[in-house]
Scaffold this motif. Structure first.
Motif, PDB file in Angstrom:
ATOM      1  N   PRO A 127       0.826  -1.211   0.000  1.00 45.56           N
ATOM      2  CA  PRO A 127       0.000   0.000   0.000  1.00 45.56           C
ATOM      3  C   PRO A 127       0.861   1.262   0.000  1.00 45.56           C
ATOM      4  O   PRO A 127       2.021   1.236   0.431  1.00 45.56           O
ATOM      5  CB  PRO A 127      -0.827  -0.120   1.283  1.00 45.56           C
ATOM      6  N   GLY A 128       0.299   2.365  -0.448  1.00 45.84           N
ATOM      7  CA  GLY A 128       1.007   3.631  -0.607  1.00 45.84           C
ATOM      8  C   GLY A 128       1.823   4.092   0.592  1.00 45.84           C
ATOM      9  O   GLY A 128       3.015   4.354   0.467  1.00 45.84           O
ATOM     10  N   PRO A 129       1.223   4.230   1.794  1.00 47.02           N
ATOM     11  CA  PRO A 129       2.010   4.722   2.932  1.00 47.02           C
ATOM     12  C   PRO A 129       3.174   3.801   3.300  1.00 47.02           C
ATOM     13  O   PRO A 129       4.249   4.273   3.649  1.00 47.02           O
ATOM     14  CB  PRO A 129       1.001   4.788   4.073  1.00 47.02           C
ATOM     15  N   LEU A 130       2.977   2.502   3.192  1.00 51.17           N
ATOM     16  CA  LEU A 130       4.060   1.574   3.494  1.00 51.17           C
ATOM     17  C   LEU A 130       5.149   1.669   2.433  1.00 51.17           C
ATOM     18  O   LEU A 130       6.339   1.627   2.748  1.00 51.17           O
ATOM     19  CB  LEU A 130       3.540   0.143   3.600  1.00 51.17           C
ATOM     20  N   THR A 153       1.426   6.745   8.969  1.00 52.86           N
ATOM     21  CA  THR A 153       1.048   8.123   8.643  1.00 52.86           C
ATOM     22  C   THR A 153       2.237   8.758   7.933  1.00 52.86           C
ATOM     23  O   THR A 153       3.266   8.122   7.718  1.00 52.86           O
ATOM     24  CB  THR A 153       0.727   8.915   9.926  1.00 52.86           C
ATOM     25  N   ASP A 154       2.099  10.024   7.617  1.00 57.25           N
ATOM     26  CA  ASP A 154       3.204  10.726   6.964  1.00 57.25           C
ATOM     27  C   ASP A 154       4.310  11.094   7.949  1.00 57.25           C
ATOM     28  O   ASP A 154       5.409  11.435   7.542  1.00 57.25           O
ATOM     29  CB  ASP A 154       2.700  11.997   6.273  1.00 57.25           C
ATOM     30  N   GLY A 155       4.038  11.022   9.246  1.00 60.01           N
ATOM     31  CA  GLY A 155       5.001  11.436  10.260  1.00 60.01           C
ATOM     32  C   GLY A 155       6.332  10.708  10.190  1.00 60.01           C
ATOM     33  O   GLY A 155       7.386  11.351  10.099  1.00 60.01           O
ATOM     34  N   LEU A 196       9.049   2.495   3.084  1.00 63.39           N
ATOM     35  CA  LEU A 196      10.122   1.640   2.576  1.00 63.39           C
ATOM     36  C   LEU A 196      11.069   2.421   1.665  1.00 63.39           C
ATOM     37  O   LEU A 196      12.286   2.229   1.725  1.00 63.39           O
ATOM     38  CB  LEU A 196       9.537   0.434   1.844  1.00 63.39           C
ATOM     39  N   ASP A 197      10.536   3.304   0.832  1.00 58.34           N
ATOM     40  CA  ASP A 197      11.379   4.141  -0.023  1.00 58.34           C
ATOM     41  C   ASP A 197      12.287   5.036   0.813  1.00 58.34           C
ATOM     42  O   ASP A 197      13.465   5.228   0.494  1.00 58.34           O
ATOM     43  CB  ASP A 197      10.530   5.003  -0.962  1.00 58.34           C
ATOM     44  N   ALA A 198      11.748   5.593   1.906  1.00 56.29           N
ATOM     45  CA  ALA A 198      12.552   6.452   2.779  1.00 56.29           C
ATOM     46  C   ALA A 198      13.643   5.639   3.478  1.00 56.29           C
ATOM     47  O   ALA A 198      14.775   6.114   3.639  1.00 56.29           O
ATOM     48  CB  ALA A 198      11.660   7.146   3.807  1.00 56.29           C
ATOM     49  N   ILE A 199      13.331   4.420   3.899  1.00 52.81           N
ATOM     50  CA  ILE A 199      14.333   3.570   4.547  1.00 52.81           C
ATOM     51  C   ILE A 199      15.435   3.197   3.556  1.00 52.81           C
ATOM     52  O   ILE A 199      16.623   3.215   3.884  1.00 52.81           O
ATOM     53  CB  ILE A 199      13.672   2.319   5.160  1.00 52.81           C
ATOM     54  N   ILE A 200      15.051   2.893   2.325  1.00 52.43           N
ATOM     55  CA  ILE A 200      16.045   2.579   1.291  1.00 52.43           C
ATOM     56  C   ILE A 200      16.925   3.796   1.025  1.00 52.43           C
ATOM     57  O   ILE A 200      18.152   3.678   0.898  1.00 52.43           O
ATOM     58  CB  ILE A 200      15.349   2.095  -0.002  1.00 52.43           C
ATOM     59  N   ALA A 201      16.337   4.989   0.983  1.00 49.75           N
ATOM     60  CA  ALA A 201      17.115   6.212   0.767  1.00 49.75           C
ATOM     61  C   ALA A 201      18.072   6.454   1.932  1.00 49.75           C
ATOM     62  O   ALA A 201      19.208   6.906   1.732  1.00 49.75           O
ATOM     63  CB  ALA A 201      16.193   7.407   0.591  1.00 49.75           C
TER      64      ALA A 201
END
Length: 173
Positions: free
Chosen positions: A26-29, A79-81, A33-38
């Motif tokens: 899903p989108g938020p997950l 959430t976006d937090g 995951l994209d932020a963790i990869i970055a």
């Protein structure tokens, strides 16, 4: 049995690839995951020990921040937090060290004018003035530096490397 665990017989590679590439998160997950990869995408440092220390500090900090974001998402929901927190921490802690470049790949210098002799294992140039037992001078008439030879001889009974077993690492044609 789920679709993933069923046998993949009689399917083309394109069909299998399409199933693997299908969006299942899903989108938020996916954003988390994209932020963790970055956060974990930290380029390798140059050969200077200070650069290596800076690399390890940055990587440890970013993975710590990624852990905080993941824990927050698990505790309080997606959430976006957590994503915003992690992206701010990445922006707040950029790469500040010299990046590693393969020899001769720099556009400014097409290659070394006079190539220095380097160790056959660690590829660092020999330093004839560093005569310590684990220094950067050439070890006797071998193609290795004293540091690599000292590290090799410090290995255990199951230790195998290019120094103690060069035939194993010779390229085959």
């Amino acid at each position: 049995m789920s679709d993933i665990s069923q046998p993949q017989h009689n399917r083309t590679a394109d069909e299998i690839t399409a199933d693997l590439m299908a969006p299942r998160v899903p989108g938020p997950l996916a954003d988390l995951l994209d932020a963790i990869i970055a956060a974990a995408d930290v380029p390798l440092p140059g050969l200077d020990p200070a650069d290596e220390r800076a690399y390890h500090r940055l990587l440890a900090f970013r993975l710590f921040a990624a852990g905080i974001a993941a824990q927050s998402a698990r505790e309080f929901g997606l959430t976006d937090g957590p994503v915003n927190f992690l992206r701010k921490e990445i922006a707040r802690n950029p790469v500040t060290y010299t990046l590693w470049e393969p020899p001769g790949d720099s556009p400014a210098e097409p290659g070394p004018a006079a190539p220095k002799e380097t160790c056959g294992r660690c590829r660092k140039p020999f330093d004839p003035t560093d005569q310590r037992h684990d220094g950067q001078a050439r070890a006797s008439s071998t193609p290795w530096c004293r540091r690599c030879v000292a590290n090799c001889h410090g290995g255990g009974a199951d230790h195998v490397c290019v120094i103690c077993d060069p035939d194993r690492y010779r390229p085959t044609r």
